[in-house]
Design a protein around this motif. Structure first.
Motif, PDB file in Angstrom:
ATOM      1  N   MET A  98       0.839  -1.197   0.000  1.00 55.89           N
ATOM      2  CA  MET A  98       0.000   0.000   0.000  1.00 55.89           C
ATOM      3  C   MET A  98       0.870   1.241   0.000  1.00 55.89           C
ATOM      4  O   MET A  98       1.859   1.321   0.744  1.00 55.89           O
ATOM      5  CB  MET A  98      -0.935   0.005   1.211  1.00 55.89           C
ATOM      6  N   ILE A  99       0.534   2.208  -0.853  1.00 53.58           N
ATOM      7  CA  ILE A  99       1.217   3.493  -0.866  1.00 53.58           C
ATOM      8  C   ILE A  99       0.194   4.588  -0.598  1.00 53.58           C
ATOM      9  O   ILE A  99      -0.984   4.464  -0.926  1.00 53.58           O
ATOM     10  CB  ILE A  99       1.981   3.745  -2.181  1.00 53.58           C
ATOM     11  N   PHE A 100       0.679   5.672   0.013  1.00 48.23           N
ATOM     12  CA  PHE A 100      -0.206   6.694   0.546  1.00 48.23           C
ATOM     13  C   PHE A 100       0.096   8.059  -0.084  1.00 48.23           C
ATOM     14  O   PHE A 100       1.146   8.273  -0.687  1.00 48.23           O
ATOM     15  CB  PHE A 100      -0.059   6.790   2.071  1.00 48.23           C
ATOM     16  N   GLN A 101      -0.822   8.984   0.144  1.00 46.73           N
ATOM     17  CA  GLN A 101      -0.676  10.330  -0.398  1.00 46.73           C
ATOM     18  C   GLN A 101       0.517  11.060   0.214  1.00 46.73           C
ATOM     19  O   GLN A 101       1.245  11.764  -0.473  1.00 46.73           O
ATOM     20  CB  GLN A 101      -1.967  11.121  -0.142  1.00 46.73           C
ATOM     21  N   HIS A 102       0.736  10.897   1.512  1.00 45.13           N
ATOM     22  CA  HIS A 102       1.741  11.699   2.217  1.00 45.13           C
ATOM     23  C   HIS A 102       2.986  10.901   2.606  1.00 45.13           C
ATOM     24  O   HIS A 102       3.684  11.263   3.552  1.00 45.13           O
ATOM     25  CB  HIS A 102       1.115  12.353   3.445  1.00 45.13           C
ATOM     26  N   PHE A 103       3.279   9.822   1.907  1.00 42.70           N
ATOM     27  CA  PHE A 103       4.539   9.083   1.958  1.00 42.70           C
ATOM     28  C   PHE A 103       4.742   8.297   3.259  1.00 42.70           C
ATOM     29  O   PHE A 103       5.173   7.158   3.216  1.00 42.70           O
ATOM     30  CB  PHE A 103       5.754  10.003   1.727  1.00 42.70           C
ATOM     31  N   ASN A 104       4.505   8.926   4.444  1.00 41.62           N
ATOM     32  CA  ASN A 104       4.657   8.248   5.738  1.00 41.62           C
ATOM     33  C   ASN A 104       6.051   7.650   5.938  1.00 41.62           C
ATOM     34  O   ASN A 104       6.196   6.520   6.419  1.00 41.62           O
ATOM     35  CB  ASN A 104       3.592   7.152   5.899  1.00 41.62           C
ATOM     36  N   LEU A 105       7.076   8.402   5.579  1.00 44.26           N
ATOM     37  CA  LEU A 105       8.452   7.943   5.773  1.00 44.26           C
ATOM     38  C   LEU A 105       8.955   8.369   7.148  1.00 44.26           C
ATOM     39  O   LEU A 105       8.504   9.365   7.714  1.00 44.26           O
ATOM     40  CB  LEU A 105       9.364   8.529   4.690  1.00 44.26           C
ATOM     41  N   MET A 106       9.909   7.613   7.668  1.00 45.80           N
ATOM     42  CA  MET A 106      10.532   7.950   8.946  1.00 45.80           C
ATOM     43  C   MET A 106      11.712   8.872   8.670  1.00 45.80           C
ATOM     44  O   MET A 106      12.693   8.481   8.027  1.00 45.80           O
ATOM     45  CB  MET A 106      10.966   6.672   9.665  1.00 45.80           C
ATOM     46  N   SER A 107      11.614  10.104   9.167  1.00 44.59           N
ATOM     47  CA  SER A 107      12.586  11.139   8.812  1.00 44.59           C
ATOM     48  C   SER A 107      13.993  10.851   9.333  1.00 44.59           C
ATOM     49  O   SER A 107      14.985  11.306   8.746  1.00 44.59           O
ATOM     50  CB  SER A 107      12.108  12.494   9.341  1.00 44.59           C
TER      51      SER A 107
END
Length: 349
Positions: A98-107
């Protein structure tokens, strides 16, 4: 003839009579999904489009069990999701990315570490993690960004990291939740091209939701239109774009937007000398078609505006015409190359 069992093997999603209710704060029910019937074949790029609040995200999240259903049946990859316990559902979700609009990456983690995280959680050996991360980053065009942090990436590159993370478990289905909505047009086109390549290289089924018709036009094989929790229209993309049957579809396609002449009136009076009409036509690209044949019934006309799109090897055209009011009206030609002709009257000037 293909048996029912063989046919089902070609389906990645089979939904029957699905209903979903939410409960408001006052405990009154809200009917979010209504009697959904949906079949999605393996290997398709399938689009779900509708306005905000139409039920798109709720429907998408039922496909990996993040949303429970109130009634009906949902089979994904041959599994009846209602019959899976917690551990089985957790294992099943590895088959769906699943991929999302706001990326949800750990900075605070590098690109490599963000992509590797699902494998680490699953206890995969470090050597296998390194190999699969390198392969996946190469697939999404980020092999040279492995040691960068999210803050060093563009929006399009961040979404590529999100796609790599969704692919790292080698899923059979990829769900895309408004995956391009936060991107500029150039990055959007780049991501759509990447998704097409992934679909073709891996044979992956891609299901995406969006409110942007351009995304559907550029990437999808089939599309459903959802409105107030109901599927109101479905078909191949070229067919839905060329012959929409529902007002919501026409609105999403923006078919009502024209540069109409000033002073146009809905009702005819004695001072009007011209009628403004739109002609919509469709033909397969391989079939030769003479546009003059379409306009032949009109003895006198002025072409105000024209538009032609190429979608799934079909030519979809629109002409905005100013015709003499004495004309008896245009009729659809008998040219066998034309799959469809529609006339819309806008008014009089």
């Amino acid at each position: 003839m293909m048996s029912q069992t063989q046919s089902n093997l070609n389906l990645h999603v089979d939904i029957q009579d699905l209903n979903k209710y939410y409960h408001r704060q006052d405990d009154t029910p809200m009917h979010a999904l209504k009697d959904i019937q949906l079949k999605i074949a393996a290997g398709q790029i399938f689009g779900i489009i509708g306005r905000s609040g139409a039920g798109k995200s709720s429907l998408l999240r039922t496909l990996n069990g993040l949303e429970s259903i109130s009634s009906g049946q949902i089979h994904v990859l041959g599994q009846d999701l209602a019959q899976l316990n917690h551990d089985q559902l957790t294992e099943f979700r590895k088959r769906i990315g699943m991929i999302f609009q706001h990326f949800n990456l750990m900075s605070a983690k590098t690109v490599r570490e963000n992509v590797a995280l699902p494998l680490k959680i699953s206890g995969v050996a470090a050597s296998d993690i390194a190999r699969r991360v390198d392969e996946t980053l190469a697939l999404v065009g980020l092999a040279n960004k492995a040691d960068h942090y999210p803050s060093q990436l563009s929006g399009g590159q961040k979404q590529r990291v999100g796609i790599a993370r969704a692919l790292i478990n080698q899923p059979e289905i990829l769900l895309c939740d408004e995956a391009t909505s936060a991107l500029d047009p150039e990055s959007t086109q780049s991501i759509l091209t990447l998704l097409k390549e992934i679909n073709q290289k891996l044979g992956l089924t891609i299901i995406l939701i969006t409110h942007e018709m351009q995304v559907i036009r550029d990437i999808c094989d089939e599309v459903v239109v959802i409105d107030h929790g109901e599927i109101v229209e479905r078909g191949t993309v070229w067919h839905v774009f060329s012959q929409p049957s529902q007002e919501i579809t026409k609105e999403l396609l923006d078919l009502g937007h024209h540069n109409l002449p000033a002073g146009i009136h809905a009702q005819r009076n004695d001072q009007h000398q011209h009628q403004v009409i739109s002609i919509y036509y469709v033909h397969a690209l391989q079939d030769a078609f003479n546009l003059q044949q379409l306009l032949k019934p009109l003895r006198a006309y002025t072409l105000l505006q024209s538009r032609v799109d190429e979608i799934q090897n079909h030519c979809i055209g629109e002409l905005l015409i100013l015709s003499s009011i004495e004309e008896s009206g245009i009729t659809a030609p008998t040219d066998p190359a034309l799959l469809s002709v529609r006339i819309k009257e806008h008014g009089y000037v």
